[in-house]
Design an enzyme around this catalytic site. Sequence first.
Site, PDB file in Angstrom:
ATOM      1  N   ALA A 289       0.854  -1.099  -0.014  1.00 20.51           N
ATOM      2  CA  ALA A 289      -0.071  -0.043  -0.105  1.00 20.51           C
ATOM      3  C   ALA A 289       0.844   1.232   0.014  1.00 20.51           C
ATOM      4  O   ALA A 289       2.176   1.076   0.120  1.00 20.51           O
ATOM      5  CB  ALA A 289      -0.879   0.031   1.276  1.00 20.51           C
ATOM      6  N   LYS A 290       0.281   2.442  -0.352  1.00 24.67           N
ATOM      7  CA  LYS A 290       0.984   3.610  -0.121  1.00 24.67           C
ATOM      8  C   LYS A 290       0.014   4.716   0.293  1.00 24.67           C
ATOM      9  O   LYS A 290      -1.191   4.534  -0.300  1.00 24.67           O
ATOM     10  CB  LYS A 290       1.754   3.921  -1.529  1.00 24.67           C
ATOM     11  N   GLY A 291       0.442   5.782   0.714  1.00 28.09           N
ATOM     12  CA  GLY A 291      -0.610   6.905   1.261  1.00 28.09           C
ATOM     13  C   GLY A 291       0.150   8.350   1.047  1.00 28.09           C
ATOM     14  O   GLY A 291       1.550   8.290   0.936  1.00 28.09           O
TER      15      GLY A 291
END
Length: 430
Positions: free
Chosen positions: A117-119
Amino acid sequence: MPVHDNLNPHSEAHLNGPLFQNALTTMREAAKIINCDPNIMERLTKPRRCITVSVPVRMDDQSVKVFTGYRVQYNATLGPYKGGIRFHHNVDLPEVVGLAALMTFKNSVLGLPLGGAKGGVCVDPTKLSRNEKQGLTRRYTSEISHFVGPTKDIPAPDVGTDPQTMAWFMDTYSQEQGGYAQPGVVTGKPVEIGGSLGRNHATGLGVIYTCERAMEMKGATMKGARIVIQGFGNVGSFAAKFATERGSRVIAVSDVSGGYFNGDGLNIIEMIEYAKTNKSLEGYTKAQKISNADLLELDCDALLPCALEGQIDTHNAEKIKAKFIVEGANGPMTNAATKIIHQRGIHLVPDVIANGGGVIVSYFEWVQDIMSFFWDEADVDTKLKGIILKAYDNVYKFQAEKQTDMRSAAMAVSIQRLEKAMLLRGLYPR
Ligand code: NAD
């Protein structure tokens, strides 16, 4: 709840970013090598969930500004989602999708029980006061809090965020869970609230572990090797320190102020102190000043790009004189340059392995938080070495057997693991 799941097949703009498109090219090439099931590829080339949130913040002048934040959960086949949070003015959904995909393949090739994931939030954090940054972090956390948690999605620091940001993230999440401390929701925290010893130097140490192993495989050694490092931040400066400890001569380093060269070897400890005091190497006089472009083309044994993306491309790939390239940075070489580097017989340790030390020790931090039992630094370093070298050896063996380049091999090994797991789990509902 302002959530937009990726359900509209006509809205694919978020898949068109250069980072994601580059990753897709490598994925498709790698899939051919392992003859990957096309149905699995269909699923692997799309993010599972893209969350977009509005983040209102009361600024110091009492006005309210609304920033846009994202969390992209790419694939959770192997375990909870894992990936950093970036605060930067260039953050947009296509970039976060590309970074989330890379985390998926990095975690898989490293053999970690984690998804990708990444944000991020589109904001220039250097323009925020501490108070405003805290407000932004807490509201962003709250907006995505239904989607994160120690068994769901575990963020970490990235560009523009740091251990303090992670402390605010952990506190906000914990308050929203009734006030009970939930250290396992985020990694890269200060040691005092459940962070891991050894996290700060983990990426630079991993770069040197893999550089050392790559040299061994080719009958070379770090002792006496001439090393060139682009970037002198967290990754580059620790890589320089650990290389020096192994008897290498670091002959050039660079940062945003340019390159610094000394053929007899630079005094790295002094330069680290200098950069700390002066915020960069600007004004350091005990070395010859060179350009960043010249630095990349220096005659040396190993080149460690530890700064930015896209530094080695078709314009300079033919001119690189290093025998080994170990990618401390994410994406420092274009796909086209990778082919040239491979044809020229330069041994590449690709980013997904070389800079994996950070996420490996983040994984250790999460494990320690869950157990509430903390390891000493030497234990962390040893366990890191075991995992990163196993990943390197797997990929090295694969590329030798399939006669391909190390980047394609790393992607193929990664997809293979995901494919097996996805086939075992099957497709819900059937
Ligand atoms: P950092 O901000 O601490 O350091 C970046 C360094 O690059 C600084 O010395 C900066 O001056 C230098 N730099 C910036 N522009 C430059 C230019 N034009 N030419 C030469 N040098 C330049 O960042 P970091 O944490 O060291 O990360 C560096 C790279 O490693 C990034 O690609 C990052 O995504 C990747 N990475 C970092 C970690 C980690 O744990 N820190 C983990 C995995 C990957």
